[in-house]
Design a protein around this motif. Structure first.
Motif, PDB file in Angstrom:
ATOM      1  N   ASP A   1       0.766  -1.189   0.135  1.00  0.00           N
ATOM      2  CA  ASP A   1      -0.118  -0.155   0.030  1.00  0.00           C
ATOM      3  C   ASP A   1       0.661   1.379  -0.043  1.00  0.00           C
ATOM      4  O   ASP A   1       0.483   2.132  -0.722  1.00  0.00           O
ATOM      5  CB  ASP A   1      -0.939   0.008   1.180  1.00  0.00           C
ATOM      6  N   ALA A   2       2.069   1.248   0.774  1.00  0.00           N
ATOM      7  CA  ALA A   2       2.730   2.537   0.879  1.00  0.00           C
ATOM      8  C   ALA A   2       3.925   2.616  -0.132  1.00  0.00           C
ATOM      9  O   ALA A   2       4.385   3.748  -0.082  1.00  0.00           O
ATOM     10  CB  ALA A   2       3.155   2.530   2.253  1.00  0.00           C
ATOM     11  N   GLY A   3       4.130   1.539  -0.733  1.00  0.00           N
ATOM     12  CA  GLY A   3       5.022   1.615  -1.901  1.00  0.00           C
ATOM     13  C   GLY A   3       6.473   1.355  -1.217  1.00  0.00           C
ATOM     14  O   GLY A   3       6.658   1.409   0.015  1.00  0.00           O
ATOM     15  N   MET A   4       7.578   1.053  -2.398  1.00  0.00           N
ATOM     16  CA  MET A   4       8.727   0.785  -2.119  1.00  0.00           C
ATOM     17  C   MET A   4       9.643   1.756  -1.100  1.00  0.00           C
ATOM     18  O   MET A   4      10.222   1.248  -0.381  1.00  0.00           O
ATOM     19  CB  MET A   4       9.424   0.427  -3.298  1.00  0.00           C
ATOM     20  N   VAL A   5       9.369   2.828  -1.585  1.00  0.00           N
ATOM     21  CA  VAL A   5      10.340   3.961  -0.804  1.00  0.00           C
ATOM     22  C   VAL A   5      10.037   3.977   0.695  1.00  0.00           C
ATOM     23  O   VAL A   5      10.918   4.005   1.438  1.00  0.00           O
ATOM     24  CB  VAL A   5      10.120   5.558  -1.631  1.00  0.00           C
ATOM     25  N   LEU A   6       9.042   4.152   0.951  1.00  0.00           N
ATOM     26  CA  LEU A   6       8.592   4.236   2.429  1.00  0.00           C
ATOM     27  C   LEU A   6       8.827   3.222   3.197  1.00  0.00           C
ATOM     28  O   LEU A   6       9.470   3.052   4.227  1.00  0.00           O
ATOM     29  CB  LEU A   6       7.008   4.874   2.696  1.00  0.00           C
ATOM     30  N   SER A   7       8.548   1.898   2.523  1.00  0.00           N
ATOM     31  CA  SER A   7       8.734   0.628   3.334  1.00  0.00           C
ATOM     32  C   SER A   7      10.178   0.418   3.406  1.00  0.00           C
ATOM     33  O   SER A   7      10.430  -0.322   4.297  1.00  0.00           O
ATOM     34  CB  SER A   7       8.226  -0.748   2.614  1.00  0.00           C
ATOM     35  N   ILE A   8      11.117   0.760   2.698  1.00  0.00           N
ATOM     36  CA  ILE A   8      12.524   0.597   2.603  1.00  0.00           C
ATOM     37  C   ILE A   8      12.889   1.470   3.842  1.00  0.00           C
ATOM     38  O   ILE A   8      13.680   1.120   4.633  1.00  0.00           O
ATOM     39  CB  ILE A   8      13.168   0.912   1.334  1.00  0.00           C
TER      40      ILE A   8
ATOM     41  N   LEU B   1      15.198  -4.285 -14.051  1.00  0.00           N
ATOM     42  CA  LEU B   1      14.616  -5.518 -14.101  1.00  0.00           C
ATOM     43  C   LEU B   1      12.984  -5.228 -14.527  1.00  0.00           C
ATOM     44  O   LEU B   1      12.506  -6.322 -14.694  1.00  0.00           O
ATOM     45  CB  LEU B   1      14.413  -6.445 -12.970  1.00  0.00           C
ATOM     46  N   ASN B   2      12.796  -4.104 -14.600  1.00  0.00           N
ATOM     47  CA  ASN B   2      11.227  -3.788 -15.004  1.00  0.00           C
ATOM     48  C   ASN B   2      10.164  -4.565 -14.230  1.00  0.00           C
ATOM     49  O   ASN B   2       9.103  -4.966 -14.833  1.00  0.00           O
ATOM     50  CB  ASN B   2      11.068  -4.332 -16.422  1.00  0.00           C
ATOM     51  N   ILE B   3      10.429  -4.711 -12.856  1.00  0.00           N
ATOM     52  CA  ILE B   3       9.501  -5.414 -12.221  1.00  0.00           C
ATOM     53  C   ILE B   3       8.333  -4.409 -11.718  1.00  0.00           C
ATOM     54  O   ILE B   3       8.645  -3.354 -11.279  1.00  0.00           O
ATOM     55  CB  ILE B   3      10.082  -6.196 -11.118  1.00  0.00           C
ATOM     56  N   PRO B   4       7.109  -4.655 -12.136  1.00  0.00           N
ATOM     57  CA  PRO B   4       6.014  -3.774 -11.474  1.00  0.00           C
ATOM     58  C   PRO B   4       5.839  -3.743  -9.984  1.00  0.00           C
ATOM     59  O   PRO B   4       5.386  -4.495  -9.410  1.00  0.00           O
ATOM     60  CB  PRO B   4       4.753  -4.318 -12.435  1.00  0.00           C
ATOM     61  N   LEU B   5       6.343  -2.599  -9.545  1.00  0.00           N
ATOM     62  CA  LEU B   5       6.397  -2.386  -7.941  1.00  0.00           C
ATOM     63  C   LEU B   5       5.776  -1.286  -7.758  1.00  0.00           C
ATOM     64  O   LEU B   5       5.849  -0.137  -8.523  1.00  0.00           O
ATOM     65  CB  LEU B   5       7.715  -2.553  -7.438  1.00  0.00           C
ATOM     66  N   ARG B   6       4.965  -1.083  -6.651  1.00  0.00           N
ATOM     67  CA  ARG B   6       4.449   0.339  -6.367  1.00  0.00           C
ATOM     68  C   ARG B   6       5.563   1.021  -5.763  1.00  0.00           C
ATOM     69  O   ARG B   6       6.136   0.613  -4.566  1.00  0.00           O
ATOM     70  CB  ARG B   6       3.147   0.086  -5.226  1.00  0.00           C
ATOM     71  N   VAL B   7       5.677   2.181  -6.201  1.00  0.00           N
ATOM     72  CA  VAL B   7       7.070   2.923  -5.701  1.00  0.00           C
ATOM     73  C   VAL B   7       6.331   3.923  -4.553  1.00  0.00           C
ATOM     74  O   VAL B   7       7.126   3.941  -3.494  1.00  0.00           O
ATOM     75  CB  VAL B   7       7.672   3.512  -6.768  1.00  0.00           C
ATOM     76  N   TRP B   8       5.459   4.604  -4.840  1.00  0.00           N
ATOM     77  CA  TRP B   8       4.914   5.618  -3.892  1.00  0.00           C
ATOM     78  C   TRP B   8       3.398   5.388  -3.599  1.00  0.00           C
ATOM     79  O   TRP B   8       2.793   4.492  -4.322  1.00  0.00           O
ATOM     80  CB  TRP B   8       4.949   7.087  -4.486  1.00  0.00           C
TER      81      TRP B   8
END
Lengths: 152, 499
Positions: free
Chosen positions: A95-102, A140-147
């Motif tokens: 839900d919150a995306g990659m940036v915040l989770s990292i 790698l073009n993997i569809p991930l939610r970023v934000w």
């Protein structure tokens, strides 16, 4: 009777518990016969076998020849922070995306270290964001939610 | 020459620019991750799997092979430079390699390790290629009965040849088998899924491997005060002297022979191989007093042995479809993700893929040595990165990596769970490698048992009346009995403790 090797005794006990539980749950499935194995047949006997091994391990830990050994102490602080950091990451990621989770994962897991410093952890999180974005999203073009959705 | 023909098939398949590039990237990434302290080949392969998803099968396999060799080599680099072996098979490399490094001969030690691995790898590939066809022919005779017995042999062998308690290792195998059964059985009935939707597809092997070999390892490392040796060796001159070369070459050849033999055996092949090679070198060397103080044979022998074993360990996997070690189980899992079921049929149905993979292993070895001589400076830099920076990075890559396997956050929770479970096992001194092996083999083993017993109408004696199956079980029995022999027991304990 005195338990000489506590580490082995505890492992044996664990095997017995896991084995008995596995066999008990499996006995609730269709058992079938050897010629026509049902869902529970194989796991049931695995569970029985595991429990038997557990008993043997326990037994060998009380033998007079067993090496004396105490239970190793656990490092609860590292265990806690590392596991909590992964849980938080799993909760946030979709839900919150990659940036915040990292950020959450790196900051929380860094607390496990004795040399923890906020500045270092934040810098590390920023750096890892750049690396992960380039590796997973860009290369790698993997569809991930970023934000998170509501921001953009 | 049939063998040459096969190798030519492989060459044409592997020798495209694209595949070479993937092999190169694989070897580079494998070394990069493998060099990080506390990450063995299993965790490295698990972390790098996502990088291969989008590739066509041949390219993906070639990249995986590169990753595998890179990870192996990375382990010896840390063993030599900072006295932290990345995995059990480079434990002995650390003994003399680190001493060489302290004497200012880190470069020579690294070169020796690289050269030994390369020569052993080349010979190993040839052995693999020449064994593949005859073994696959035997494998075609295998029915479910034989496969079931073979898996018993593999799993028992893995426990007998591992260090530590035999009973405890067997317990771990069974826990692994049980974990492998979680999900839906062949009849479509749910099993151990506790009504959780995500569990009905089974537990992902990447999550188990990352948890038990990655996260648990990190938690364990964090409690050690100083993970890093305070002394990181400087790498200056890489070239061995004439005297070094003279002492190194026979050791490499002996190590290769020892390694090739142990690699085929089920269980901790590479580790046992390197330990035996070290013991042998020490015994026959005229400089035995130098061992433990930087003897070059102590690096050359074990390093060649573990690489030859790493090579021949592919024999049971590629020809019979049965992994003989935890690392091979990871390779099997990785191949399954790419819809390749290793076994004798691959050789027939897709010879380009099969021989391409074998030839690319040779490329992998070649690229490693080309890659590592100039890049050693980077790896040394990497070793100076403090652990407090490294481990969050490993956690991030593991978490995102496992998510990409099936796009499900549930797998990240599993990584966490298995991390905690793995930490508990390490505290109880239960080895995780047999668990992973059992986990991968669980469903296969049940299926073969089920079919074997269906054919025999529930008669267990079928395992003893069919000749191949009987032979396999007799070998299993001998392995089990050998542990009762005081002489064998002593050597087994000594092999892991003494050196």
């Amino acid at each position: 009777m005195k338990i000489r090797n506590l580490t082995d005794f505890a492992s044996g006990l664990l095997y017995v518990i896991v084995g008995v539980c596995a066999a008990y749950i499996a006995s609730g499935y269709t058992m079938g016969t050897a010629a026509n194995m049902g869902t529970g047949f194989f796991p049931f006997w695995l569970g029985v076998f595991l429990a038997a091994i557990g008993v043997a391990v326990c037994a060998s830990s009380v033998l007079s020849g067993a090496a004396r050994e105490k239970l190793a102490s656990w490092n609860w602080k590292s265990l806690l922070w590392v596991s909590v950091s992964i849980l938080v990451f799993a909760l946030l990621f979709e839900d919150a995306g990659m940036v915040l989770s990292i950020f959450a994962l790196v900051l929380v897991s860094s607390l496990a270290s004795r040399e923890f410093r906020w500045t270092g952890a934040i810098a590390n999180a920023c750096f890892l964001n750049v690396v992960c974005y380039s590796a997973f999203v860009w290369l790698l073009n993997i569809p991930l939610r970023v934000w998170p959705d509501l921001w953009f | 020459m049939e063998l040459l023909q096969h190798l030519a098939t492989g060459l044409t398949a592997a020798l495209t620019l694209q595949n070479l590039v993937y092999c190169f990237i694989g070897a580079f990434l494998g070394t990069l991750i493998g060099v990080l302290p506390g990450l063995g080949p299993v965790a490295t392969i698990a972390m790098l799997l996502p990088a291969t998803y989008t590739l066509p099968p041949t390219a993906a396999l070639i990249m995986l092979a590169g990753i595998y060799y890179g990870a192996q080599y990375g382990g010896s680099t840390t063993a030599i430079l900072i006295n932290i072996p990345g995995e059990s098979s480079s434990v002995v490399t650390a003994i003399d390699g680190y001493q060489m490094a302290r004497q200012g001969r880190a470069g020579v030690a690294l070169f020796t390790a690289g050269m030994g691995s390369f020569i052993a790898g080349c010979i190993g590939v040839l052995i693999l290629a020449s064994f593949a066809v005859p073994l696959a022919e035997i494998a075609f005779e295998f029915g479910p009965t034989e496969y079931a017995s073979l898996m018993i042999l593999g799993l028992v062998g893995a426990t007998v040849l591992s260090s530590g308690s035999l009973l405890k290792a067997m317990g771990m195998v069974i826990i692994g088998l049980l974990l492998g059964l979680v999900g839906t059985d062949v009849n479509g009935a749910p099993r151990y899924s506790f009504g959780i939707q995500e569990l009905s597809d089974g537990i992902g092997f990447v999550a188990v491997a990352m948890g038990v070999f990655g996260v648990a390892e990190i938690i364990g490392n964090l409690e050690k005060d100083e993970l890093r040796g305070t002394f990181v060796a400087k790498v200056t001159n890489m070239w061995p002297t004439r005297e070094d070369t003279r002492r190194m070459i026979p050791a490499i050849l002996r190590g290769t022979a020892v390694g090739a033999f142990f690699g085929i055996l089920p269980g901790a092949g590479a580790a046992v191989a390197s330990f035996s090679s070290y013991a042998m070198e020490k015994k026959i060397s005229r400089h035995s007093e130098e061992f433990g103080h930087g003897a070059i044979e102590g690096v050359a022998g074990p390093e060649s042995a573990n690489n030859a074993a790493a090579q021949t360990a592919f024999i049971p996997l590629l020809t019979l479809g049965i992994p003989a070690s935890a690392t091979m189980a990871m390779m099997l899992g990785a191949m399954t993700i790419h819809d390749i079921q290793p076994g004798p049929q691959v050789m027939v149905s897709d010879p380009a893929l099969f021989w391409g993979l074998i030839v690319s292993m040779w490329f992998g070895n070649l690229i490693l040595i080309i890659l590592n001589l100039p890049l050693i400076g980077i790896w040394v830099k990497l070793l100076t990165v403090p652990y407090r920076v490294l481990y969050p990075a490993i956690l991030v890559f593991c978490s995102i990596g496992v998510y990409t396997v099936s796009n499900s956050a549930f797998d990240i929770y599993l990584v966490c769970l298995f991390g905690v479970v793995g930490y508990m096992f390490s505290k109880l001194k239960c080895e995780p490698a047999p668990l992973l092996l059992g986990f991968i083999l669980g469903p296969l083993m049940e299926e073969n048992f089920r079919r074997a017993l269906l054919l025999s109408d529930g008669n267990f004696s079928v395992f003893l009346t069919r000749p191949i199956s009987l032979v396999l079980l007799v070998i299993t029995g001998i392995l089990l009995l050998s542990i009762l022999l005081p002489a064998f027991r002593k050597t087994r304990e000594k092999a892991f403790v003494e050196v």
